[in-house]
Design a protein around this motif. Structure first.
Motif, mmCIF file in Angstrom:
data_model
loop_
_atom_site.group_PDB
_atom_site.id
_atom_site.type_symbol
_atom_site.label_atom_id
_atom_site.label_comp_id
_atom_site.label_asym_id
_atom_site.label_seq_id
_atom_site.Cartn_x
_atom_site.Cartn_y
_atom_site.Cartn_z
ATOM 1 N N GLY A 164 0.798 -1.226 0.000
ATOM 2 C CA GLY A 164 0.000 0.000 0.000
ATOM 3 C C GLY A 164 0.828 1.273 0.000
ATOM 4 O O GLY A 164 0.291 2.369 0.177
ATOM 5 N N THR A 165 2.122 1.158 -0.213
ATOM 6 C CA THR A 165 2.965 2.357 -0.305
ATOM 7 C C THR A 165 3.780 2.290 -1.591
ATOM 8 O O THR A 165 3.918 1.232 -2.193
ATOM 9 N N ARG A 166 4.318 3.410 -1.972
ATOM 10 C CA ARG A 166 5.132 3.495 -3.167
ATOM 11 C C ARG A 166 6.352 2.554 -3.071
ATOM 12 O O ARG A 166 6.892 2.090 -4.077
ATOM 13 N N ALA A 167 6.775 2.261 -1.808
ATOM 14 C CA ALA A 167 7.940 1.396 -1.613
ATOM 15 C C ALA A 167 7.563 -0.088 -1.558
ATOM 16 O O ALA A 167 8.426 -0.938 -1.307
ATOM 17 N N ALA A 168 6.300 -0.395 -1.789
ATOM 18 C CA ALA A 168 5.853 -1.792 -1.716
ATOM 19 C C ALA A 168 6.739 -2.673 -2.582
ATOM 20 O O ALA A 168 7.118 -2.291 -3.686
#
Ligand SMILES: Nc1nc2c(ncn2[C@@H]2O[C@H](COP(=O)(O)OP(=O)(O)OP(=O)(O)O)[C@@H](O)[C@H]2O)c(=O)[nH]1
Ligand SMILES: [Mg+2]
Length: 659
Positions: A164-168
């Motif tokens: 759920g984050t850009r770093a997933a």
């Protein structure tokens, strides 16, 4: 050349990320240096101006890349249900598929419909849970939905971090992951006793290599579906998916030395009107300048061949079994045609036909003929887009899946041909079914028979959804072998004349669910006995007499007009049930089933297709935008009374049938 070929389809509900994933795969394979974007209209596969403007895929497109020793022809498909016809043809040429599922939206209506088709055709399928970088993305929840809603045996091939984050990111499981190995063994042993036995016998468990080989085997049989997770936007998980494609999906087989056999899954017209057929080869080899046969009785000389290499189509002298190619020179080829050996392995329809049709209204009446020609060209590219000309009113109707397709057809006519047109409101496409048995015969030399042939036919009602069956039940001595060469060929031709006639029954609708038997036939020859003496019978005699006899038999059988019915499944917040039920009742439908789980209630109902779109339009307003409507063609209802398609007098059989 030891390179293997794999024809891979990417399928999903609209907007799940197929085109973006295609772009990522090309990038990961080193075919492109920059990743294009759907939102900027710069991807490899959404190449039509209209696709770029709207950010949605309208046609299927082929690109290619290589992973290890596997050459992959990748077919990006449209996800919008209005363009399902394009997916239909692609399915029949696939060795494997990737079903993309959004980690946020989960299993959507079209995901289910596609998965069912993949299962029916036993196409080995990997799943890719996309968009793990988006807020609201789920892992456990989505995996749960997949196994529940798709009722498929799935095996997650890794897990996510920082979901759920850009770093997933995605981390693949390996041999050292005890939980994964246990789950892998369990899934495989469920379907293979040898794995179970090996597991029980050996304390150390089954060797990991053997498990991977067995996983590829069970994936190849389409009984297990490995699941990858990732993001087509950030690229995480894409390399792992790509290795999975090469390792777990079975490459094409087919004998390049065998007889020529292929299937046309797409046709394209380039500027200048030249037609290109996209063909998947199953067996044999086609070379430039070869004459090939296609469809019913088409034949043409291949003027150029291009195969897909490193992303694009490049001209080559030939194409062999397993590969996909563009062929020039087959001007009359249509989507769905078999090439070479006819009748081999043709797949039947997987998706229901359109249930609505709309009359085309050209802005300038003088452009009607033009509009018709252009629509017919579009229909060549889209087998389920039927064009019908009603000569009495001078109107053209088009069969349609929905509003988006309407807009696309309209925009294509305007943008590509400068033709301005609109559609009248869509009306349902009905069918006719015979109600009883009817027989008719036209005898050679009879006054009512203007042709040099005898034909007798019997039409009987057949089970619902059985289509049209044709049998020839005649003495082979009465078959005009001097016209058709073999009794079999005569049967094939008669079958076709009958089917062509049944496209418009007593009320102007397609006649179906019937069995037609050829009960009598005969011919005339100049030196025959008196009963058969006369001008030599020709194919035209049979072709023109058949419609007359079919319509006479049909009149005796009588037909009933049936309206298309849609099965509707609604998933709505529990507190909106009252409002939705009263809408459904107002539309004249009865609820078939309902169930409530937590905050959500599922309702099932059946509606005439014409009303279903009303329902679809009103649901968002009644459910705070949270209601989900899933629709599926449910066949044709019983009688809706004798409603005529053109509300004119019923047609008389034409004696100048085409072809
Ligand atoms: N955040 C995020 N957005 C994505 C991802 N993949 C695709 N998108 C976005 O989702 C939208 C739809 O992507 P497409 O690749 O056009 O989806 P599609 O499945 O090809 O759509 P159709 O062909 O029209 O059915 C676009 O706005 C993409 O930028 C992803 O992994 N993460
Ligand atoms: Mg797309």
């Amino acid at each position: 050349m030891s390179q293997k070929e794999l024809n891979l389809g990417i399928l999903a509900h609209v907007d799940a990320g197929k085109t973006t994933l295609t772009e990522r795969l090309l990038y990961a394979a080193g075919v492109i240096d920059d990743v294009g974007s759907v939102d900027a209209g710069t991807t490899q596969t959404d190449s039509l101006a209209l696709e770029q403007q709207r950010g949605i895929t309208i046609k299927s497109a082929v690109v290619s890349f290589t992973v290890g020793d596997v050459h992959v022809n990748l077919i990006d498909t449209p996800g919008h249900p209005d363009f399902i016809a394009k997916v239909e043809r692609v399915l029949s040429v696939l060795d494997g598929a990737v079903l993309v599922i959004s980690a946020v939206e989960g299993v959507q209506p079209q995901t289910r419909i596609l998965m069912r088709a993949l299962e029916r055709l036993r196409i080995p399928t990997l799943m890719f849970v996309n968009k793990i970088d988006r807020t609201g993305a789920g892992e456990e929840r989505v995996l749960q939905l997949i196994s529940e809603r798709l009722r498929a045996a799935v095996l997650p091939m890794g897990t996510t971090n920082e979901l759920g984050t850009r770093a997933a990111s995605f981390t693949a499981h390996g041999a050292d992951d005890a939980d994964f190995v246990a789950r892998l063994t369990e899934v495989l042993a469920e379907r293979d006793d040898r794995i179970l036995a090996a597991y029980l016998e050996d304390d150390g468990g089954v060797p990991y290599d053997r498990l991977r080989t067995e996983l590829a085997a069970q994936t190849g049989l389409a009984v297990v579906h490995p699941v990858y997770l990732g993001s087509a936007i950030t690229g995480t998980g894409v390399e792992e998916l790509m290795s999975g494609v090469a390792e777990l999906l079975p490459a094409a087989d087919g004998d390049p030395e065998g007889p020529v056999s292929g299937s046309v899954f797409k046709v394209e017209r380039v500027s200048g009107g030249e037609k290109i057929a996209y063909v998947r080869m199953f067996s044999g080899r086609i070379r430039t300048r070869d004459r090939v046969r296609f469809g019913h009785d088409g034949e043409g000389k291949v003027t150029a061949v291009a195969v897909f290499e490193r992303g694009r189509a490049v001209q080559r002298p030939s194409v062999g079994a397993g590969a996909v190619a563009k062929l020039w020179g087959l001007g009359d080829a249509r989507i769905g045609d078999r090439i070479g050996e006819t009748g081999v392995g043709a797949t039947s329809a997987q998706f229901p036909p359109p249930t609505l049709e709309a009359v085309v209204v050209p802005a300038d009446r003088d452009e009607r003929a033009c509009v018709r020609v252009v629509l017919e060209q579009l229909a060549e590219q889209d087998p389920l887009l039927n064009i019908r000309q009603d000569d009495r009113h001078g109107e053209i109707s088009v069969s349609l899946y929905g509003e988006v397709q309407k807009e696309v057809v309209q925009a294509m006519l305007m943008d590509d041909f400068g033709l301005d047109m609109t559609f009248r409101e869509a009306t349902p496409i009905c069918i006719e079914r015979p109600t009883a048995t009817g027989e008719a015969v036209e005898i050679l030399h009879a006054e009512s028979n203007p042709f040099h042939a005898t034909i007798g036919l019997r039409i009987e009602p057949a089970p619902i959804d059985s289509g049209i069956e044709f049998h020839a039940q005649v003495d082979h001595r009465s078959v005009p072998l001097f016209v058709y060469k073999t009794a079999e060929s005569f049967g094939v031709h008669m079958d076709r004349y009958v089917r062509e006639t049944l496209r418009e029954g007593l009320f102007g609708w397609q006649v179906t669910d019937c069995s037609v038997t050829l009960t009598e036939c005969g011919y005339s020859v100049p030196d025959g006995p008196p009963s058969r003496r006369g001008p030599l019978s020709t194919a035209a005699d049979y072709r023109k007499l058949t419609p007359i006899v079919v319509m006479q038999a049909l009149e005796r059988a009588a037909t009933v007009v049936c309206e298309p019915i849609v099965l509707v499944r609604l998933e709505i917040p529990a507190d909106t049930v009252g409002a939705v039920v009263s809408l459904v009742t107002r539309l004249g439908a009865a609820l078939a089933a309902s169930a409530t789980r937590g905050q959500l209630t599922t309702l099932e109902t059946m509606l005439p297709a014409a009303r279903a779109s009303d329902l679809q339009r009103q649901i968002p307003g009644l459910t705070h935008g949270e209601g989900v409507v899933e629709m599926e063609f449910g066949g044709a209802s019983a009688s809706v009374g004798p409603s005529r398609r053109d509300d004119g007098p019923h047609r008389t059989p034409s004696t100048g049938a085409n072809t």
